[in-house]
Write an enzyme that holds these catalytic residues in place. Structure first.
Site, PDB file in Angstrom:
ATOM      1  CB  SER A  72      -0.875  -0.012   1.253  1.00 31.10           C
ATOM      2  OG  SER A  72      -0.076  -0.327   2.375  1.00 31.10           O
ATOM      3  CB  THR A 111      -3.710   5.123   8.041  1.00 29.33           C
ATOM      4  OG1 THR A 111      -3.778   4.009   7.146  1.00 29.33           O
ATOM      5  CG2 THR A 111      -4.234   4.694   9.400  1.00 29.33           C
ATOM      6  N   GLY A 112      -6.222   5.185   6.123  1.00 33.18           N
ATOM      7  CA  GLY A 112      -7.591   4.770   5.850  1.00 33.18           C
ATOM      8  C   GLY A 112      -8.162   5.532   4.673  1.00 33.18           C
ATOM      9  CB  THR A 144      -1.404   5.683   4.563  1.00 38.14           C
ATOM     10  OG1 THR A 144      -2.437   5.759   3.613  1.00 38.14           O
ATOM     11  CG2 THR A 144      -0.513   6.890   4.506  1.00 38.14           C
ATOM     12  NE  ARG A 149      -8.401   8.296  -3.498  1.00 35.35           N
ATOM     13  CZ  ARG A 149      -7.762   7.950  -2.388  1.00 35.35           C
ATOM     14  NH1 ARG A 149      -6.472   7.640  -2.427  1.00 35.35           N
ATOM     15  NH2 ARG A 149      -8.375   7.914  -1.239  1.00 35.35           N
TER      16      ARG A 149
HETATM   17  N1  GLY Z   1      -5.134   7.247   3.177  1.00 34.36           N
HETATM   18  C1  GLY Z   1      -4.663   6.884   1.910  1.00 34.36           C
HETATM   19  C2  GLY Z   1      -5.541   7.229   0.811  1.00 34.36           C
HETATM   20  O1  GLY Z   1      -6.745   7.415   0.984  1.00 34.36           O
HETATM   21  O2  GLY Z   1      -5.065   7.319  -0.289  1.00 34.36           O
END
Ligand code: GLY
Length: 333
Positions: A90, A244-245, A193, A221
């Site tokens: 990620s 994060t998230g 993240t 995005r």
């Molecule tokens: N928190 C990482 C993202 O939404 O890209």
């Protein structure tokens, strides 16, 4: 507002710390079911970061700090470990691609002097956090994006790299053939993240945040991670926070800035993280697979962590203990 009970516990502990007058004494205290690290007095340096991949990142960051390094160098070097690790799916190299099969990276860094740099939608570069630092140090800007960020990275001597590993290419083909459409799933395999906060021996705080974003996201995005105030915020007079998230929710509530401002008003890092998660729950009516997690640190070296759903972990390194903790979550209560 913080509850009276929490306030009394903190006041008692604060008084005890003052009475001890001991800079290096510390304790881990339970408050509202959460571990509050280092409540008595600061034993610096301290590093805190998101998810289990934070353990290796903390290790590198602490190595910098224990060699008398500055928090800014520590946070950059720390998250570079996750960016280069193909097993961290990620962040950086080996991250999940977008819906067109391209790996695009978002990252930012913030220094104790309030300076900040970030890159978004950056392709082919292994270490977006270091490009973000160059944006901060070599340009009058805060953020460069897409093609412009890539060209800047090449000008700065960064080498182009293929970020899509064979494993991720397979995962992409499988996803494409399944006919599934993009759906946020931020607790996926329990990592996301990396956000990392560090306070050095001088008591100066810095932070960094880097990600490949949500798996199979729409091309172009950009999430919260490179947005100063959303994915990361540092105010060296007060503290720092990172997220994060599912980034869209963090962006809509400017979560990291909110946490730092709450700490400025007297909330502990733990209370501030809880408030920021509650703000999302109230304002945004999260969907069933929703996840968001925050970590925070204040100027005294106290830390906090909180998530919307169970499953969020964070790594905390102080003294010789670099350990992984389960954060509390709103859905547990
Ligand atoms: N928190 C990482 C993202 O939404 O890209």
């Amino acid at each position: 507002m913080p509850s009276r009970r929490k306030f009394l516990v903190q006041t008692f502990i604060g008084g005890l710390a003052a009475g001890l007058g001991c800079r290096y004494a510390y304790a881990n205290t339970m408050l509202s079911g959460q571990i509050i690290h280092n409540t008595l007095a600061p034993s610096l340096p301290i590093v805190i970061s998101t998810w289990s991949h934070g353990i290796a990142a903390n290790e590198m960051a602490m190595k910098v700090l224990k060699n008398k390094g500055k928090s800014l160098d520590a946070v950059e070097q720390g998250v570079r470990v996750s960016e280069a690790d193909p097993l961290v799916e990620s962040v950086g190299y080996g991250g999940f691609p977008d819906a067109s099969g391209e790996v695009t990276l978002d990252a930012c860094i913030m220094a104790p002097d309030g300076n900040a740099g970030s890159v978004s939608c950056l392709k082919h570069i292994m270490h977006p956090v270091s490009v973000a630092r160059r944006v901060m140090e070599k340009t009058p800007h805060v953020m460069l994006t897409g093609e412009g960020a890539y060209k800047f990275a090449l000008d700065q001597g960064f080498e182009p790299t293929n970020l899509l590993t064979p494993k991720m290419e397979k995962a992409f083909q499988k996803w494409k053939n399944s006919g599934l459409r993009y759906a946020p799933n931020a607790n996926w395999e329990n990592h996301d993240t990396i956000g990392l906060l560090a306070i050095d021996e001088q008591g100066d705080i810095a932070g960094a945040c880097t990600t490949s974003g949500m798996a199979f996201k729409h091309p172009g995005r950009v999430g919260d991670s490179p947005i100063i105030g959303a994915g990361l915020f540092v105010d060296n007079e007060v503290g720092a926070a990172t997220a994060t998230g599912e980034g869209e929710a963090v962006m809509k509530t400017l979560g990291s800035f909110l946490i730092v401002e709450l700490m400025r008003q007297g909330y502990s890092p733990q209370q501030a993280c809880e408030q920021a998660v509650h703000r999302i729950a109230i304002k945004l009516k999260p969907h069933p697979n929703f996840q968001i997690g925050y970590i925070a640190m204040n100027k005294a070296g106290e830390t906090g962590a909180y998530a919307y759903a169970p499953g969020f972990q964070y790594a905390h390194y102080q003294g010789d203990k670099n350990e992984l903790y389960n954060s509390g979550s709103m859905q547990n209560h």
